[in-house]
Design a protein around this motif. Structure first.
Motif, mmCIF file in Angstrom:
data_model
loop_
_atom_site.group_PDB
_atom_site.id
_atom_site.type_symbol
_atom_site.label_atom_id
_atom_site.label_comp_id
_atom_site.label_asym_id
_atom_site.label_seq_id
_atom_site.Cartn_x
_atom_site.Cartn_y
_atom_site.Cartn_z
ATOM 1 N N SER A 39 45.232 52.766 32.822
ATOM 2 C CA SER A 39 43.978 53.256 33.461
ATOM 3 C C SER A 39 42.990 52.831 33.249
ATOM 4 N N GLY A 40 42.727 52.207 34.861
ATOM 5 C CA GLY A 40 41.365 51.504 35.568
ATOM 6 C C GLY A 40 40.190 51.970 34.091
ATOM 7 N N LYS A 41 39.875 53.090 33.613
ATOM 8 C CA LYS A 41 38.376 52.786 32.990
ATOM 9 C C LYS A 41 38.542 52.312 32.027
ATOM 10 N N ALA A 42 40.531 52.428 31.022
ATOM 11 C CA ALA A 42 40.573 51.722 29.791
ATOM 12 C C ALA A 42 40.581 50.112 30.515
ATOM 13 N N ARG A 43 41.129 49.237 31.351
ATOM 14 C CA ARG A 43 41.267 48.312 31.623
ATOM 15 C C ARG A 43 40.262 47.187 31.798
ATOM 16 N N ASN A 44 39.287 48.591 32.375
ATOM 17 C CA ASN A 44 37.455 47.213 32.645
ATOM 18 C C ASN A 44 37.196 47.576 31.548
ATOM 19 N N LYS A 45 37.381 48.547 30.499
ATOM 20 C CA LYS A 45 36.035 48.656 28.871
ATOM 21 C C LYS A 45 36.807 47.529 28.214
ATOM 22 N N ALA A 46 37.979 47.347 28.455
ATOM 23 C CA ALA A 46 38.572 46.092 27.573
ATOM 24 C C ALA A 46 37.970 44.518 28.107
ATOM 25 N N LEU A 47 38.136 44.702 29.751
ATOM 26 C CA LEU A 47 37.542 43.230 29.865
ATOM 27 C C LEU A 47 36.055 42.976 29.660
ATOM 28 N N HIS A 48 35.409 43.703 29.909
ATOM 29 C CA HIS A 48 34.044 44.358 30.062
ATOM 30 C C HIS A 48 33.754 43.776 28.469
ATOM 31 N N THR A 49 34.026 43.915 27.483
ATOM 32 C CA THR A 49 34.523 43.837 26.179
ATOM 33 C C THR A 49 35.020 42.234 25.265
ATOM 34 N N CYS A 50 35.594 41.832 26.033
ATOM 35 C CA CYS A 50 36.628 40.910 26.159
ATOM 36 C C CYS A 50 35.434 39.756 26.534
ATOM 37 N N LEU B 271 44.468 30.365 24.785
ATOM 38 C CA LEU B 271 46.027 31.355 24.503
ATOM 39 C C LEU B 271 45.079 32.620 24.162
ATOM 40 N N SER B 272 44.527 33.000 23.033
ATOM 41 C CA SER B 272 44.561 34.314 22.615
ATOM 42 C C SER B 272 43.715 35.063 23.788
ATOM 43 N N TYR B 273 42.638 34.831 24.454
ATOM 44 C CA TYR B 273 42.676 35.556 25.375
ATOM 45 C C TYR B 273 43.034 35.552 27.115
ATOM 46 N N SER B 274 44.249 34.454 27.623
ATOM 47 C CA SER B 274 45.169 34.655 28.474
ATOM 48 C C SER B 274 46.429 35.698 27.434
ATOM 49 N N SER B 275 46.478 36.037 26.344
ATOM 50 C CA SER B 275 47.360 37.073 26.037
ATOM 51 C C SER B 275 46.254 38.796 26.549
ATOM 52 N N ILE B 276 45.110 38.565 26.292
ATOM 53 C CA ILE B 276 44.082 39.746 26.368
ATOM 54 C C ILE B 276 44.641 39.934 27.431
ATOM 55 N N TYR C 151 42.562 40.914 20.359
ATOM 56 C CA TYR C 151 43.902 40.461 20.786
ATOM 57 C C TYR C 151 44.151 41.721 20.012
ATOM 58 N N VAL C 152 44.065 41.973 18.512
ATOM 59 C CA VAL C 152 45.246 43.170 18.173
ATOM 60 C C VAL C 152 44.255 44.281 19.062
ATOM 61 N N ALA C 153 42.933 44.480 19.085
ATOM 62 C CA ALA C 153 42.920 45.884 19.380
ATOM 63 C C ALA C 153 43.229 46.620 21.108
ATOM 64 N N ILE C 154 43.568 44.987 21.402
ATOM 65 C CA ILE C 154 44.017 45.088 22.993
ATOM 66 C C ILE C 154 46.415 45.000 23.104
ATOM 67 N N CYS C 155 46.734 44.060 22.462
ATOM 68 C CA CYS C 155 47.498 44.038 22.474
ATOM 69 C C CYS C 155 48.773 44.713 22.316
ATOM 70 N N ARG C 156 47.972 45.323 20.400
ATOM 71 C CA ARG C 156 48.520 45.700 19.309
ATOM 72 C C ARG C 156 47.622 46.559 18.730
ATOM 73 N N PRO C 157 47.110 47.858 19.448
ATOM 74 C CA PRO C 157 46.371 49.056 19.485
ATOM 75 C C PRO C 157 47.037 49.975 18.431
ATOM 76 N N LEU C 158 47.805 50.419 18.258
ATOM 77 C CA LEU C 158 48.887 50.897 17.423
ATOM 78 C C LEU C 158 48.664 50.470 15.649
ATOM 79 N N ARG C 159 48.412 49.268 16.095
ATOM 80 C CA ARG C 159 49.011 49.137 14.672
ATOM 81 C C ARG C 159 47.873 47.426 14.249
ATOM 82 N N TYR C 160 46.191 48.052 15.191
ATOM 83 C CA TYR C 160 44.971 47.168 14.288
ATOM 84 C C TYR C 160 44.262 47.883 13.400
#
Length: 342
Positions: A234-245, A220-225, A127-136
C-alpha cells in the motif's frame, strides 16, 4: 620563596565566575533579549505538546510517551542553564561555587546522553511498529517502556559520574573565570594547575562512545525500517511510515549535528574566539529544544490534528460557560418563585 610558591600552588578556587561572550562586553546585557525570547519559546512549545499528549487519549502510545519525555528533558536542561545566565547578564550574578558548577556539569551531560538514549528508544519503537507490526503491542508494553527509560538513566549515570568525580579532585589555581555561560567540562578543567590527561581521555571516550554506538544503532534501525517500508504494498501506508520515521530522523540529525558542531568548535579553540565557542554551545544546548516542538507539531499528523482541534474549539468555551451560568440562574429564580408561592 619555595614555601610561598608551594602554598600558592596548593590553593584551589572554590568559587568561579561564568563570563560568557567576553568579546561583546559593552553589549552583553542586550543578550538578554534573544536568550529570554528563545527560553520562553522553549517553555511554551514543549509544554504545549506535553499537555496535548497528556490530555488526548489518541496520543497515549509508546511513541508519544517518548516524545513527551524528550520534551521534558529539553525543558529541564535549558532551565538549568538559561535562568542562571540571564541573572548574570541582568544583575551581574555570575558567581557559581565549585559544587554548583559540578552539579550543572553533571546535569547537562546526563541529560544530553539520556536524550541520545531516548532517540534510540524512539527508533526501536518505530522499528517494531513497521518491521514487527503484529507483535508491536506485545513488545512495546509498559514493562518495556520502563526498562528502556531505566537503561537510559543507568547508562547516563555510569558515563557522567566518572567525569564529575575526576573534575572534583582537581585543584583549580590558574584562574576562577570560566569564559563560557555554562559549566562545561573542558572549560572548567582548563583552569586546572595539574595534569588532566586522564580527564581528557575519559571525556573523549564518552564522546566517541555516544557518537559511534548511538549513531550506528540509529542508522542500522532506520536502514531496516526503510528496507521494510519499501516492501509495503500500500502506497499510503508506505508514505505514512516513511513520513513518521523521517520526522524522528530529522530530530536525531539536528541533535547530533549540533553536538558535533559544539565539539568541533572546542577542538578549534586556538583558531576561533571564545564568543564563537559560546555561540556553538548555545546552538547545541538550545536549538534542538526550540525546533523540536515545531517539527513534531507540524510533522506528526496526530499531534497536528489535536493542536488544530484544540485551537478551533477555544471559542466554544465562553458560550458553554455562559450557558451553564444562565441555566444555573434560571434554576435559582425558579426555586425562589416556588418558595415565594408557598
Amino acid at each position: 620563596m619555595n614555601l610561598v610558591n608551594q602554598s600558592s600552588v596548593l590553593m584551589s578556587h572554590t568559587e568561579f565566575v561564568l563570563f560568557g561572550f567576553p568579546g561583546v562586553l559593552e553589549y552583553r546585557k542586550l543578550l538578554v533579549i534573544p536568550f529570554l525570547s528563545i527560553y520562553i519559546t522553549i517553555l511554551t512549545g514543549n509544554t504545549l505538546i506535553i499537555y496535548r499528549i497528556c490530555v488526548e487519549n489518541c496520543l497515549h502510545s509508546p511513541m508519544y510517551f517518548f516524545i513527551s519525555i524528550l520534551f521534558a528533558v529539553n525543558m529541564s536542561c535549558t532551565t538549568s542553564i538559561i535562568p542562571k545566565f540571564l541573572l548574570g547578564l541582568s544583575f551581574d550574578m555570575n558567581q557559581i561555587t565549585l559544587v554548583g558548577c559540578l552539579m550543572q556539569m553533571f546535569y547537562i551531560y546526563f541529560m544530553a546522553i539520556f536524550e541520545s538514549g531516548l532517540i534510540l528508544s524512539m527508533a526501536l519503537d518505530r522499528y517494531v511498529a513497521i518491521c514487527r507490526p503484529l507483535r508491536y503491542n506485545d513488545i512495546m508494553n509498559k514493562q518495556m517502556l520502563v526498562q528502556l527509560v531505566s537503561i537510559g538513566v543507568v547508562r547516563s549515570t555510569l558515563l557522567v559520574c566518572p567525569m564529575v568525580i575526576l573534575a572534583s579532585s582537581v585543584k583549580y589555581c590558574r584562574s576562577n573565570i570560566i569564559l563560557n555561560f555554562v559549566c562545561e567540562n573542558m572549560g572548567l578543567l582548563s583552569l586546572a594547575c595539574e595534569d588532566i590527561s586522564k580527564h581528557q581521555i575519559w571525556g573523549l571516550f564518552v564522546r566517541i562512545f555516544i557518537t559511534v554506538v548511538d549513531v550506528s544503532l540509529l542508522l542500522l534501525s532506520y536502514s531496516s525500517i526503510l528496507y521494510t517500508a519499501m516492501k509495503i504494498v500500500s502506497g499510503k501506508a508506505r508514505n505514512k511510515a516513511l513520513h513518521t520515521c523521517g520526522t524522528h530522523l530529522l530530530v536525531a540529525m539536528i541533535m547530533y549535528l549540533c553536538a558535533l558542531s559544539s565539539s568541533v568548535a572546542y577542538r578549534m579553540h586556538t583558531l576561533i574566539s571564545y564568543d564563537v565557542q559560546n555561540l556553538f554551545n548555545a546552538i547545541y544546548l538550545m536549538i534542538p529544544a526550540t525546533v523540536n516542538p515545531f517539527i513534531y507539531g507540524l510533522g506528526v499528523k496526530e499531534i497536528r490534528r489535536c493542536l488544530v482541534r484544540s485551537w478551533k474549539n477555544r471559542d466554544t468555551i465562553p458560550p458553554l460557560s455562559l450557558h451553564i451560568y444562565s441555566k444555573r440562574t434560571f434554576l435559582l429564580k425558579f426555586t425562589a418563585e416556588k418558595m415565594g408561592e408557598t
